[in-house]
Write a protein that holds these residues in place. Structure first.
Motif, mmCIF file in Angstrom:
data_model
loop_
_atom_site.group_PDB
_atom_site.id
_atom_site.type_symbol
_atom_site.label_atom_id
_atom_site.label_comp_id
_atom_site.label_asym_id
_atom_site.label_seq_id
_atom_site.Cartn_x
_atom_site.Cartn_y
_atom_site.Cartn_z
ATOM 1 N N ALA A 98 33.780 39.138 36.512
ATOM 2 C CA ALA A 98 34.559 38.702 37.672
ATOM 3 C C ALA A 98 33.663 38.489 38.885
ATOM 4 O O ALA A 98 33.926 37.624 39.715
ATOM 5 C CB ALA A 98 35.638 39.738 37.985
ATOM 6 N N CYS A 99 32.565 39.261 38.962
ATOM 7 C CA CYS A 99 31.705 39.155 40.144
ATOM 8 C C CYS A 99 30.819 37.925 40.105
ATOM 9 O O CYS A 99 30.176 37.585 41.097
ATOM 10 C CB CYS A 99 30.852 40.415 40.292
ATOM 11 S SG CYS A 99 29.610 40.604 39.008
ATOM 12 N N ARG A 139 28.707 44.439 41.768
ATOM 13 C CA ARG A 139 29.009 43.168 42.440
ATOM 14 C C ARG A 139 27.866 42.156 42.305
ATOM 15 O O ARG A 139 27.861 41.132 42.971
ATOM 16 C CB ARG A 139 29.301 43.453 43.924
ATOM 17 C CG ARG A 139 30.238 42.530 44.630
ATOM 18 C CD ARG A 139 30.633 43.111 45.962
ATOM 19 N NE ARG A 139 29.477 43.316 46.835
ATOM 20 C CZ ARG A 139 28.949 42.399 47.636
ATOM 21 N NH1 ARG A 139 29.450 41.190 47.670
ATOM 22 N NH2 ARG A 139 27.926 42.677 48.410
ATOM 23 N N ASN A 168 39.647 42.164 44.866
ATOM 24 C CA ASN A 168 39.519 43.137 45.958
ATOM 25 C C ASN A 168 40.516 42.824 47.075
ATOM 26 O O ASN A 168 41.156 43.723 47.626
ATOM 27 C CB ASN A 168 38.095 43.111 46.525
ATOM 28 C CG ASN A 168 37.087 43.763 45.582
ATOM 29 O OD1 ASN A 168 37.460 44.573 44.729
ATOM 30 N ND2 ASN A 168 35.832 43.405 45.722
ATOM 31 N N LEU A 224 36.140 38.549 41.594
ATOM 32 C CA LEU A 224 36.147 39.952 42.028
ATOM 33 C C LEU A 224 36.522 40.058 43.508
ATOM 34 O O LEU A 224 37.286 40.946 43.898
ATOM 35 C CB LEU A 224 34.779 40.599 41.775
ATOM 36 C CG LEU A 224 34.702 42.085 42.142
ATOM 37 C CD1 LEU A 224 35.694 42.911 41.335
ATOM 38 C CD2 LEU A 224 33.290 42.617 41.951
ATOM 39 N N CYS A 267 32.758 44.700 35.438
ATOM 40 C CA CYS A 267 33.917 43.848 35.733
ATOM 41 C C CYS A 267 34.110 42.737 34.714
ATOM 42 O O CYS A 267 34.696 41.695 35.045
ATOM 43 C CB CYS A 267 33.825 43.294 37.151
ATOM 44 S SG CYS A 267 32.431 42.183 37.389
ATOM 45 N N TYR A 278 41.326 47.745 38.222
ATOM 46 C CA TYR A 278 40.240 47.046 37.525
ATOM 47 C C TYR A 278 38.954 47.816 37.768
ATOM 48 O O TYR A 278 38.870 48.635 38.673
ATOM 49 C CB TYR A 278 40.102 45.600 38.026
ATOM 50 C CG TYR A 278 40.002 45.481 39.525
ATOM 51 C CD1 TYR A 278 41.144 45.458 40.307
ATOM 52 C CD2 TYR A 278 38.771 45.414 40.166
ATOM 53 C CE1 TYR A 278 41.068 45.376 41.690
ATOM 54 C CE2 TYR A 278 38.682 45.328 41.539
ATOM 55 C CZ TYR A 278 39.841 45.308 42.306
ATOM 56 O OH TYR A 278 39.761 45.256 43.670
ATOM 57 N N ARG A 307 34.942 47.876 38.726
ATOM 58 C CA ARG A 307 33.921 47.117 39.430
ATOM 59 C C ARG A 307 32.873 48.105 39.912
ATOM 60 O O ARG A 307 33.164 49.285 40.072
ATOM 61 C CB ARG A 307 34.492 46.368 40.621
ATOM 62 C CG ARG A 307 35.228 47.281 41.583
ATOM 63 C CD ARG A 307 35.310 46.706 42.959
ATOM 64 N NE ARG A 307 36.091 47.559 43.841
ATOM 65 C CZ ARG A 307 35.658 48.705 44.366
ATOM 66 N NH1 ARG A 307 34.458 49.166 44.044
ATOM 67 N NH2 ARG A 307 36.413 49.418 45.180
#
Lengths: 117, 235
Positions: free
Chosen positions: B74-75, B56, B39, B35, B63, B51, B53
């Motif tokens: 992803a995070c 986090r 970003n 992630l 995500c 995407y 999100r």
């Protein structure tokens, strides 16, 4: 919200698939042990004939055939249900499977039942 | 600072004839997640990359995506643990793509609602205390209530790939969470929803959902318990 086509379940076939699987395992074990692992002397046609002439063994193999066919055909039907959404195709596939099962059961029956020494 | 290559699925159904993959190079400090890299790409290289999100912290489930072929958040995906080069990032499989890594989760949440994801009670509540749940009864729900509804499990399920109307592991795990809640009085109406041709019986215990779950939950086991529950109720 969409209707996801509730109605026909699958509990009975799921349950019977497991029961038939367990019973088939036992039947297969008995079949292998008597036929291949603990035969008295060599396997001969006469010995097989003598065994399959007994009503108890006939019943054993008829149950074996019935459960084997149910388990196999139900397995194919379960896979078909995953991939075939249209009810008309489902109907055709189920019909074909049932006819195939019936024919194979009859072939098994006319082999096992009249078998005698 | 090490640099890693990312190969990212790009698709806008309104303008693109077919999906394509676009490569980016990103500097990834130690501890970077996928992630963080996305970003970095969006904020400094290509603002059109899209995407979802939010938190986090691996709890909102926004995500979830397919990274190097496996579904994960992803995070939570540490870049240094991903050995393949380039790192391939794709949207969750089998959900319609809205744009790039954003998928349409409407069907997923529709199915969640079908299993009635709330406590159903018919008896009036006690007036002097809350509805009692013993510690032992509460323990029955461990491994079921923690689901963050990211969709990683349902998207990884081959039964769902084949049958888009299949309820999927996330909805079934949620059903488990309420059916095995001893305070709940809606067992039968939920079981009626589960026992159908797109319900419980489409699960063939493939265990992909278990592998995909970022919270380490076991929907396959829960589905097995639900199957036993339906069978014991019926026969």
């Amino acid at each position: 919200m969409r209707d996801y086509g509730f109605g026909s379940g699958g509990a009975f076939h799921w349950f019977l698939q497991r029961v038939s699987g367990v019973v088939l395992f036992i039947l297969l074990l008995v079949h292998f042990l008597t036929t291949h692992y603990f035969p008295v002397g060599d396997i001969t046609y006469q010995k097989v004939l003598a065994r399959l002439s007994q009503p108890g063994w006939k019943l054993f193999y008829m149950v074996f055939i019935a459960l084997g066919l149910y388990h196999g055909i139900n397995g194919i039907w379960i896979i078909a249900q995953d991939y075939v959404a249209r009810s008309s195709w489902r109907f055709i596939i189920l019909g074909l499977l049932m006819v195939a099962g019936l024919i194979l059961f009859m072939l098994g029956s006319i082999t096992v039942i009249p078998f005698k020494a | 600072m090490p640099t890693r290559r990312f190969k990212i699925f790009r698709y806008n159904p309104h303008t693109d004839e077919r999906p394509r993959y676009q490569e980016y190079e990103v500097q990834v400090p130690t501890g970077s997640t996928v992630l963080d890299a996305l970003n970095e790409i969006k904020w400094t290289q290509d603002g059109t990359l899209t995407y979802r999100r939010s938190c986090r912290h691996g709890i909102c489930g926004s995500c979830a995506m397919t990274i190097n072929g496996a579904n994960m958040l992803a995070c939570e995906a540490q870049v240094h643990t991903l050995k393949r080069d380039p790192i391939v990032v794709e949207p969750l499989r089998s959900f319609p793509v809205i744009k790039d890594l954003v998928v349409d989760m409407d069907g997923f949440f529709d199915k969640l609602l079908l299993v009635k994801p709330y406590l159903i009670v018919k008896t009036p509540p006690p007036t002097d205390k809350e509805r009692y749940q013993s510690p032992e009864d509460r323990k029955l729900l461990d491994g079921a209530y923690e689901c963050i509804l990211c969709g990683a499990c349902t998207s990884s399920c081959p039964s769902f790939w084949a049958d888009k109307e299949f309820l999927g592991p996330a909805a079934l795990l949620k059903a488990y969470r309420f059916i095995f809640d001893t305070r709940d009085e809606g067992v039968q109406e939920r079981l009626d929803v589960l026992d159908n041709k797109h319900g419980l019986w489409r699960c063939h215990t493939i265990f992909n959902c278990v592998e995909a779950c970022p919270k380490g939950l076991n929907p396959t086991w829960a589905i097995g318990e639900l199957k036993k529950k339906v069978i014991s109720e019926k026969f």
